[in-house]
Write a protein that holds these residues in place. Structure first.
Motif, short mmCIF file in Angstrom:
data_model
loop_
_atom_site.label_atom_id
_atom_site.label_comp_id
_atom_site.label_asym_id
_atom_site.label_seq_id
_atom_site.Cartn_x
_atom_site.Cartn_y
_atom_site.Cartn_z
N ALA B 78 -65.66 -33.33 5.72
CA ALA B 78 -64.58 -33.18 4.56
C ALA B 78 -65.07 -31.75 3.84
O ALA B 78 -66.26 -31.49 3.94
N PRO B 79 -64.18 -31.32 3.20
CA PRO B 79 -62.74 -31.40 3.18
C PRO B 79 -62.07 -31.09 4.22
O PRO B 79 -62.29 -29.97 4.83
N ALA B 80 -60.72 -32.04 4.67
CA ALA B 80 -60.00 -31.17 5.98
C ALA B 80 -58.57 -31.54 5.54
O ALA B 80 -58.35 -32.67 4.73
N SER B 81 -57.57 -30.97 6.37
CA SER B 81 -56.49 -31.18 6.35
C SER B 81 -55.94 -32.73 6.71
O SER B 81 -55.32 -33.32 6.02
N THR B 82 -56.65 -33.08 7.66
CA THR B 82 -56.39 -34.67 7.85
C THR B 82 -57.32 -35.36 6.98
O THR B 82 -58.32 -36.15 7.47
#
Lengths: 391, 464
Positions: B78-82
């Motif tokens: 994290a953080p990620a787009s997914t």
């Protein structure tokens, strides 16, 4: 609509069960047909041509990326993105050659995870919203050099080959995170000029693109005709039934379990907007269409940018003309249905997207058709006396 | 794996000709092919552990697919787009359930010369003497209950695990020699100070996931009855009574190598937090002992990192994974011979062939007669197999009888997989030979079998 698809979906498993335990002594042998050999040989040619085309397209992309990195500019970045989008379908079509332990997903050596892993571990690679210092690119002390070895080693940690390489890594480095609800990611070209670690970002992009080229080259080599000790030779030495079971398994598993299930239904059910495969570029719909086209190539024997010859359709037609015709029709219908989904795919995954909206209806119609075609593919294999197991 | 497709086709034919079609009503329960009752799948290829129960209604397929996706796809930092797939770690053993449960099958231990990081099919539980508030093992203050040997960038992993093997030779009564490998696992490069001298370590292999929902529905009374009235004087199975975090009470344990977990839901939740570092509806706190400052400071992927809706699909997925059919030997006489040896030498005393499920919230699993070959009870397996680490009521040498269904497919699905709790047995035969304690008399009878009977038994075990 929905429930119909689902009933159809499990019917495949039931059909398989019946196939496996049926007490029939009717043991038709596909190997008795001279056409079977032709179909198998044509398949091997088609696979080779398809990987070769994918490699050529990726090399063209590599050239644009190199040009961009030599003199980064807004226009150069746009050209590199266009080259990625142009190269992507040729690879997507080759996914019809997966799921039987061939060169792409061989247990020991298959590069599939390294080529096309999803989801991408963005924060393993570069900065993300909420963590500006994230990733290999921004951690020069831990990763002083960015090399193929560094990236492939990172891929190994924690099990599945996975996280920091392949098409989606390149996509992320070209587009950046997709923070918009309507368009793709908008990474500024200055990430490669004035931004922190711009040089390292450029190195990463260059290295990860080279790695993709190497991996695609290995697949081309594995399927190259006229070589004594590669996979193509091994494949062509299989008995007909076994080779055909591989071919059927590849398209059967891609149709439902992977494409309709994993790539479409999970996104449909989860409604998380970036829960889609090409989430940085908003290219997911084209990915879906390319997969569906890959299945059609194997079925009809007409390979995009490659040879035309007898496919599974011709072989099945020898035994059951109606079944072959119906399967051909449904496979074409799946592609049409996929083309009717309004782009971008991710707008249909929003929490408030209505199930009766044209986009979500079209997604369901596509999944239904793919599921239907899986049943027909299993039946077609069965008609040749070949039992395949697909999810 | 390539050759397996052929074998699959061949076995399917064999099953067709000699199995299903010859099943008579008077058949021994050991020869049944429907190991999972009506849930049984006839798939025999590399995906044989990955299919939904055959009787699962079509409308449940969507949930199954979503659960499959969360089980199989990697989690990311994290953080990620997914956003609903981020939150990995900070420290972890694997990036996905499927990282250890390869194709929903069994994990592999490391080779003697490789790092566990590259073979994450095994993890090491850790504790110090004593018990926690509910009778559970007492976590180590600096390392918790498990060594997480991988971490996200910027966070130190806890340690590495290494293994060495010592050969142990033995001899069958007919003079044939065999060599087993005794593993010694060690924790190396501990990042938060040396482990205490009295630390207790228990290496555990990830088992195949099939049929879990069926085991969950076996009536508790049936399990307890088998403990009260053992089928043989040689064995004395015991129940493990463990803490149920949902009920906040003590309950019968069914899952885990020491039956230390009461439900599939808690098994899944425990694996998410312990193995992947994914907080979930049951365990919402990150797994960061106080000294692990960078771990605690890492950015989480939500609270919890897997939401209830998605978490429930993984539980459902784990409950309804189908059990593959038994694949009888083409030679029906030999098949029957092997099963008779299984009974005669006492395997069936703990590896109970038949169980029945009660009611279930999942109709496909309810009221089934199935063949897991386990009593779900703890048995003393002797000093050689003892891990020295009690777990609730399970002593240092007690292990839960593992189900044998799917046994013959394990190494087809993951060629590197090994048997027993710590993966010390390279083959089913080696696993049998390691049996001690309550199983010592049966093991002795195995060693004394004629070669023909021994081979028939091993061939039979491969059909499960």
């Amino acid at each position: 609509m929905r429930s119909l698809r689902r009933v159809g979906a499990l019917a495949g498993v039931v059909a398989l069960s019946l196939g496996a335990v049926a007490c029939s002594s009717d043991d038709r042998d596909a190997g008795s047909s001279a056409l079977a050999r032709e179909v198998i040989e044509h398949y091997a040619d088609g696979v080779y041509a398809s990987y070769a085309l994918s490699l050529t397209e990726a090399q063209a992309m590599d050239e644009e990326i190199d040009a961009f990195l030599a003199a980064p500019s807004e226009e150069g970045l746009e050209l590199a993105r266009e080259a990625w989008l142009a190269a992507r379908p040729a690879y997507g079509r080759t996914e019809a050659f997966r799921f039987y332990g061939g060169p792409i997903d061989d247990e020991e050596t298959g590069p599939e995870g390294q080529i096309n892993a999803w989801p991408l571990d963005e924060a393993y690679i570069d900065y993300v919203v909420g963590d500006p210092g994230a990733g290999i690119i921004n951690n020069a002390s831990t990763y002083p050099e960015i090399t193929v070895e560094v990236l492939t080693d990172a891929n190994e940690a924690g099990g599945e080959a996975n996280i920091s390489t392949g098409w989606h890594a390149i996509e992320f480095l070209l587009w950046g995170q997709d923070l918009s609800t309507t368009g793709p990611g908008a990474r500024p070209y200055t990430d490669y000029t004035t931004a922190p670690n711009a040089d390292r970002r450029g190195e990463y992009l260059a290295v990860v693109t080279d790695l993709l080229i190497d991996d695609l080259q290995s697949l081309v080599d594995a399927w190259a005709p006229g070589v004594d000790d590669n996979y193509a030779a091994e494949f062509l030495a299989l008995d007909d039934d076994e080779a055909l079971s591989y071919i059927f398994t590849g398209i059967g598993e891609l149709s439902r379990g992977e494409l309709a299930g994993e790539r479409m239904n999970v996104a449909y059910e989860e409604r998380s907007q970036e829960n889609e495969h090409s989430c940085f570029s908003d290219n997911t719909l084209a990915d879906i269409q390319a997969n569906a086209e890959g299945i059609q190539m194997v079925w009809t024997g007409v390979y995009v940018g490659g040879p035309t010859g007898p496919g599974l359709a011709a072989l099945v037609a020898e035994t059951d003309e109606d079944l072959a015709a119906e399967t051909t029709e449904v496979i074409a219908a799946s592609i049409e249905a996929a083309e009717s989904i309004p782009a971008p795919f991710d707008q249909h995954l929003a929490e408030d997207a209505d199930d009766t909206s044209p986009g979500r209806v079209a997604i369901v119609a596509t999944m239904d058709s793919l599921s239907n075609q899986t049943d027909l593919i299993v039946q077609s294999a069965d008609a040749l006396g070949i039992s395949i197991a697909v999810s | 794996m390539r050759t397996w497709v052929v074998v699959g086709v061949t076995i399917a034919l064999a099953a067709a000709l000699f199995g299903a079609c010859s099943s008579g009503s008077g058949e021994s329960e050991l020869l049944r092919t429907d190991l999972g009752g009506e849930t049984t799948t006839n798939a025999l290829n590399m995906n044989a552990f990955s299919l939904p129960a055959a009787n699962l209604p079509g409308e449940d397929r969507g949930r199954f697919e979503v659960g499959d996706s969360f089980f199989t796809q990697n989690w990311v930092a994290a953080p990620a787009s997914t956003t609903n797939r981020d939150g990995l770690g900070p420290t972890f053993n694997a990036r996905a359930c499927a990282g250890c449960h390869v194709r929903d099958g069994r994990g592999a231990p490391p080779n003697a010369d490789t790092d566990l990081v590259e073979a994450p099919g095994l993890l090491v539980r850790i504790s110090v003497p004593g018990t926690g508030p509910h009778g559970e093992p007492q976590p180590d203050p600096n390392y918790g209950e498990q060594i997480q040997d991988v971490a996200i960038i910027g966070v130190p992993a806890e340690a590495r695990i290494s293994v060495t093997y010592t050969p142990v030779t033995g001899r069958y009564a007919d003079g044939t020699e065999y060599v087993l490998s005794r593993p010694t696992y060690r924790v190396v490069d501990p990042m938060f100070g040396p482990l205490p001298a009295n630390v207790l370590l228990s290496p555990r292999i990830a088992p195949q996931v099939i049929g879990m929902g069926l085991l969950e529905t076996i009536p508790e009374a049936d399990i307890r009855a088998a403990a009260l009235h053992p089928p043989s004087d040689e064995v004395s199975g015991r129940v493990n009574i463990v803490y149920d975090a949902v009920a906040d009470d003590m309950r019968l344990g069914r899952f885990g190598w020491k039956a230390n977990v009461p439900t599939v839901e808690q098994q899944v939740a425990g694996a998410f937090i312990g193995d992947l570092g994914i907080t979930n509806p049951l365990f919402r706190a990150q797994n960061c002992p106080v000294v692990q400052v960078a771990c605690a400071a890492a950015i989480p992927g939500g609270d919890p990192e897997i939401e209830g809706r998605s978490f429930d699909t993984v539980v459902f997925y784990s409950q309804v994974l189908a059990v593959p059919a038994r694949r009888p030997l083409a030679d029906a006489d030999r098949d029957a011979q092997g099963s008779k040896v299984f009974e005669r030498i006492g395997c069936a005393a703990c590896h109970t062939p038949t169980q029945r499920s009660g009611p279930s919230t999942i109709p496909a699993l309810a009221e089934q007669t199935f063949h897991p070959f386990t009593d779900l009870l703890l048995h003393d397996m002797g000093a050689e197999l003892a891990d020295g680490r009690p777990d609730f009521d399970a002593s240092e040498s007690e292990w839960r009888t593992p189900p044998l269904w799917g046994l013959g497919l394990v190494q087809k699905i993951n060629p590197k997989a090994r048997f027993l709790h710590d993966g010390r047995a390279a083959t089913i035969e080696e696993a049998v030979l390691w049996h001690g304690g309550e199983a010592a008399p049966a093991q002795k009878r195995f060693r004394e079998l004629s070669r023909e009977d021994r081979e028939a038994l091993l061939a039979y075990l491969e059909t499960l």
